[in-house]
Design a protein around this motif. Structure first.
Motif, PDB file in Angstrom:
ATOM      1  N   ILE A  69     -27.148  57.222 -24.410  1.00 31.40           N
ATOM      2  CA  ILE A  69     -26.998  56.060 -23.525  1.00 31.40           C
ATOM      3  C   ILE A  69     -25.602  55.472 -23.666  1.00 31.40           C
ATOM      4  O   ILE A  69     -24.940  55.156 -22.672  1.00 31.40           O
ATOM      5  N   GLY A  70     -25.133  55.348 -24.910  1.00 34.46           N
ATOM      6  CA  GLY A  70     -23.802  54.804 -25.137  1.00 34.46           C
ATOM      7  C   GLY A  70     -22.703  55.668 -24.562  1.00 34.46           C
ATOM      8  O   GLY A  70     -21.762  55.155 -23.930  1.00 34.46           O
ATOM      9  N   LEU A  71     -22.783  56.978 -24.736  1.00 32.56           N
ATOM     10  CA  LEU A  71     -21.767  57.884 -24.199  1.00 32.56           C
ATOM     11  C   LEU A  71     -21.747  57.837 -22.678  1.00 32.56           C
ATOM     12  O   LEU A  71     -20.673  57.875 -22.066  1.00 32.56           O
ATOM     13  N   ASN A  72     -22.921  57.734 -22.069  1.00 30.59           N
ATOM     14  CA  ASN A  72     -22.953  57.639 -20.607  1.00 30.59           C
ATOM     15  C   ASN A  72     -22.341  56.329 -20.134  1.00 30.59           C
ATOM     16  O   ASN A  72     -21.639  56.294 -19.115  1.00 30.59           O
ATOM     17  N   MET A  73     -22.580  55.247 -20.870  1.00 28.82           N
ATOM     18  CA  MET A  73     -21.990  53.960 -20.496  1.00 28.82           C
ATOM     19  C   MET A  73     -20.469  53.997 -20.571  1.00 28.82           C
ATOM     20  O   MET A  73     -19.780  53.377 -19.759  1.00 28.82           O
ATOM     21  N   LEU A  74     -19.946  54.732 -21.548  1.00 25.88           N
ATOM     22  CA  LEU A  74     -18.496  54.763 -21.750  1.00 25.88           C
ATOM     23  C   LEU A  74     -17.794  55.777 -20.855  1.00 25.88           C
ATOM     24  O   LEU A  74     -16.703  55.512 -20.356  1.00 25.88           O
ATOM     25  N   SER A  77     -21.733  58.167 -15.604  1.00 23.34           N
ATOM     26  CA  SER A  77     -21.964  57.447 -14.354  1.00 23.34           C
ATOM     27  C   SER A  77     -22.819  56.210 -14.602  1.00 23.34           C
ATOM     28  O   SER A  77     -23.911  56.320 -15.175  1.00 23.34           O
ATOM     29  N   PRO A  78     -22.366  55.042 -14.174  1.00 18.94           N
ATOM     30  CA  PRO A  78     -23.165  53.821 -14.363  1.00 18.94           C
ATOM     31  C   PRO A  78     -24.537  53.906 -13.697  1.00 18.94           C
ATOM     32  O   PRO A  78     -25.496  53.310 -14.177  1.00 18.94           O
ATOM     33  N   ASP A  79     -24.618  54.648 -12.591  1.00 20.09           N
ATOM     34  CA  ASP A  79     -25.884  54.749 -11.867  1.00 20.09           C
ATOM     35  C   ASP A  79     -26.957  55.497 -12.658  1.00 20.09           C
ATOM     36  O   ASP A  79     -28.149  55.370 -12.359  1.00 20.09           O
ATOM     37  N   LEU A  80     -26.539  56.282 -13.650  1.00 19.71           N
ATOM     38  CA  LEU A  80     -27.491  57.063 -14.436  1.00 19.71           C
ATOM     39  C   LEU A  80     -28.008  56.316 -15.658  1.00 19.71           C
ATOM     40  O   LEU A  80     -28.966  56.769 -16.284  1.00 19.71           O
ATOM     41  N   THR A  81     -27.390  55.198 -15.991  1.00 17.82           N
ATOM     42  CA  THR A  81     -27.691  54.545 -17.265  1.00 17.82           C
ATOM     43  C   THR A  81     -29.141  54.077 -17.350  1.00 17.82           C
ATOM     44  O   THR A  81     -29.842  54.388 -18.323  1.00 17.82           O
ATOM     45  N   VAL A  82     -29.615  53.340 -16.366  1.00 22.89           N
ATOM     46  CA  VAL A  82     -30.994  52.829 -16.405  1.00 22.89           C
ATOM     47  C   VAL A  82     -32.011  53.965 -16.322  1.00 22.89           C
ATOM     48  O   VAL A  82     -32.973  53.987 -17.113  1.00 22.89           O
ATOM     49  N   LEU A  84     -31.623  56.972 -17.304  1.00 16.74           N
ATOM     50  CA  LEU A  84     -31.515  57.679 -18.576  1.00 16.74           C
ATOM     51  C   LEU A  84     -32.274  56.940 -19.671  1.00 16.74           C
ATOM     52  O   LEU A  84     -33.027  57.546 -20.452  1.00 16.74           O
ATOM     53  N   LEU A  85     -32.096  55.622 -19.733  1.00 15.33           N
ATOM     54  CA  LEU A  85     -32.823  54.816 -20.719  1.00 15.33           C
ATOM     55  C   LEU A  85     -34.326  54.925 -20.498  1.00 15.33           C
ATOM     56  O   LEU A  85     -35.093  55.130 -21.452  1.00 15.33           O
ATOM     57  N   ALA A  86     -34.749  54.821 -19.243  1.00 14.36           N
ATOM     58  CA  ALA A  86     -36.178  54.916 -18.935  1.00 14.36           C
ATOM     59  C   ALA A  86     -36.737  56.276 -19.328  1.00 14.36           C
ATOM     60  O   ALA A  86     -37.834  56.369 -19.905  1.00 14.36           O
ATOM     61  N   GLY A  87     -36.001  57.347 -19.047  1.00 14.37           N
ATOM     62  CA  GLY A  87     -36.465  58.688 -19.380  1.00 14.37           C
ATOM     63  C   GLY A  87     -36.599  58.901 -20.877  1.00 14.37           C
ATOM     64  O   GLY A  87     -37.576  59.512 -21.350  1.00 14.37           O
ATOM     65  N   LEU A  88     -35.648  58.408 -21.635  1.00 12.71           N
ATOM     66  CA  LEU A  88     -35.696  58.561 -23.083  1.00 12.71           C
ATOM     67  C   LEU A  88     -36.839  57.750 -23.696  1.00 12.71           C
ATOM     68  O   LEU A  88     -37.495  58.194 -24.645  1.00 12.71           O
ATOM     69  N   VAL A  89     -37.086  56.555 -23.152  1.00 12.45           N
ATOM     70  CA  VAL A  89     -38.192  55.733 -23.644  1.00 12.45           C
ATOM     71  C   VAL A  89     -39.526  56.421 -23.356  1.00 12.45           C
ATOM     72  O   VAL A  89     -40.410  56.493 -24.220  1.00 12.45           O
ATOM     73  N   GLY A 113     -31.299  50.060 -26.661  1.00  8.70           N
ATOM     74  CA  GLY A 113     -30.693  50.596 -25.441  1.00  8.70           C
ATOM     75  C   GLY A 113     -30.514  49.531 -24.380  1.00  8.70           C
ATOM     76  O   GLY A 113     -29.448  49.418 -23.764  1.00  8.70           O
ATOM     77  N   LEU A 114     -31.550  48.717 -24.173  1.00 11.49           N
ATOM     78  CA  LEU A 114     -31.454  47.664 -23.162  1.00 11.49           C
ATOM     79  C   LEU A 114     -30.477  46.574 -23.581  1.00 11.49           C
ATOM     80  O   LEU A 114     -29.871  45.917 -22.728  1.00 11.49           O
ATOM     81  N   SER A 115     -30.301  46.381 -24.891  1.00  5.50           N
ATOM     82  CA  SER A 115     -29.309  45.406 -25.357  1.00  5.50           C
ATOM     83  C   SER A 115     -27.928  45.786 -24.839  1.00  5.50           C
ATOM     84  O   SER A 115     -27.191  44.955 -24.290  1.00  5.50           O
ATOM     85  N   ALA A 116     -27.556  47.059 -25.015  1.00  8.49           N
ATOM     86  CA  ALA A 116     -26.249  47.530 -24.556  1.00  8.49           C
ATOM     87  C   ALA A 116     -26.154  47.516 -23.041  1.00  8.49           C
ATOM     88  O   ALA A 116     -25.164  47.050 -22.464  1.00  8.49           O
ATOM     89  N   VAL A 117     -27.193  48.004 -22.382  1.00  6.27           N
ATOM     90  CA  VAL A 117     -27.174  48.123 -20.918  1.00  6.27           C
ATOM     91  C   VAL A 117     -27.083  46.759 -20.250  1.00  6.27           C
ATOM     92  O   VAL A 117     -26.287  46.554 -19.319  1.00  6.27           O
ATOM     93  N   SER A 118     -27.898  45.806 -20.690  1.00  3.45           N
ATOM     94  CA  SER A 118     -27.925  44.494 -20.028  1.00  3.45           C
ATOM     95  C   SER A 118     -26.623  43.730 -20.246  1.00  3.45           C
ATOM     96  O   SER A 118     -26.119  43.067 -19.324  1.00  3.45           O
TER      97      SER A 118
END
Length: 277
Positions: A69-74, A77-82, A84-89, A113-118
């Motif tokens: 999740i962190g590598l994708n955020m950095l 694609s921003p559109d994949l972040t949520v 990706l988090l949902a899939g991993l959970v 994950g949601l801490s970083a994303v939000s």
């Protein structure tokens, strides 16, 4: 002044300088800060809940999840972040249902994950995101500070004695009022006029922040630990400092997403929702 209090003050000044500088810079700098917070939160969560001792495979998957999740955020694609988090959970939920992993594993991935994303989503990339992030900071920090001092000055009935014996209803109410005033003041500092929903949102975020504080207290009491870690001199761990902030960010994030989905449609950030842009 005691040595411990001096250490707390110095640490607080350094932390505030880092956070506010990253908030001012925005972009990659703030996303990096958000990812770092998410990773440290997962470290402390797994340490408190003893995930490594209970299931090393699940613990390794947790580190894999928050790292991806962190590598994708950095860099991704921003559109994949949520998604990706949902899939991993969801992936972590399956072995938990089967009884192979503990549910604390799922909670750790979701919470960190949601801490970083939000955080990153609220700040965004523009000046409106900067104003929105300062709005959230003002609400949470004003709530924390005034809740402490009002609670000590007035005392009275306990808010949740089984979870956090030191918190009182007077402190909670005083902190909420301060959070609403602090958030509204920041909004007015950026815009000449603001909508009536500004104090309403500030109220919701203040309450959410206090729930986050109680939630972390519940985890520490459940596992018999005093601090989430000793990473911050004089302050304990990262979760001890951001518990209210991340819950307020959760609330702000879902509020903006919900309004975008069921409301005007064009609203894609907390700043746009707050300030009608």
């Amino acid at each position: 002044m005691s040595r411990e209090l001096t250490l707390r003050i110095y640490s607080a000044i350094v932390l505030a300088a880092i956070v506010l500088t990253a908030t001012w810079l925005g972009g990659f700098a703030f996303r990096l800060l958000s990812v770092l917070i998410g990773l440290l939160v997962y470290y402390e969560w797994s340490r408190m809940t003893q995930l490594a001792e209970s299931n090393m495979r699940g613990h390794a998957f947790g580190w894999f999840s928050v790292s991806v999740i962190g590598l994708n955020m950095l860099f991704g694609s921003p559109d994949l972040t949520v998604p990706l988090l949902a899939g991993l959970v969801v992936t972590a939920i399956l072995p938990s249902i089967a009884g192979n992993w503990r549910w604390w594993q799922v909670g750790g991935i979701f919470y960190s994950g949601l801490s970083a994303v939000s955080l990153a989503a609220i700040r965004g990339e523009d000046s409106v995101g900067f104003a929105a992030m300062l709005f959230v900071f003002a609400v949470v920090w004003a709530t924390d500070i005034l809740a402490y001092f009002v609670g000590r000055a007035i005392g009275g009935p306990k808010l949740a004695p089984r979870i956090s014996p030191g918190k009182t209803w007077s402190g909670a109410i005083g902190g909420t009022i301060a959070g609403v005033l602090g958030g509204t003041a920041v909004a007015l500092a950026f815009f000449q006029s603001v909508g009536l929903w500004i104090p309403v949102v500030a109220l919701l975020l203040s309450v959410a922040g206090q729930i986050g504080d109680l939630f972390e207290s519940f985890i520490k009491r459940r596992f018999g630990v005093k601090d989430s870690s000793h990473l911050i001199p004089g302050h304990g761990g990262v979760m001890d400092r951001v518990d209210g902030l991340v819950f307020a960010c959760f609330a702000a994030f879902f509020l903006a997403v919900g309004f975008s989905t069921f409301g005007k449609g064009a609203v894609t950030s907390l700043g746009a929702f707050l300030f009608g842009l």
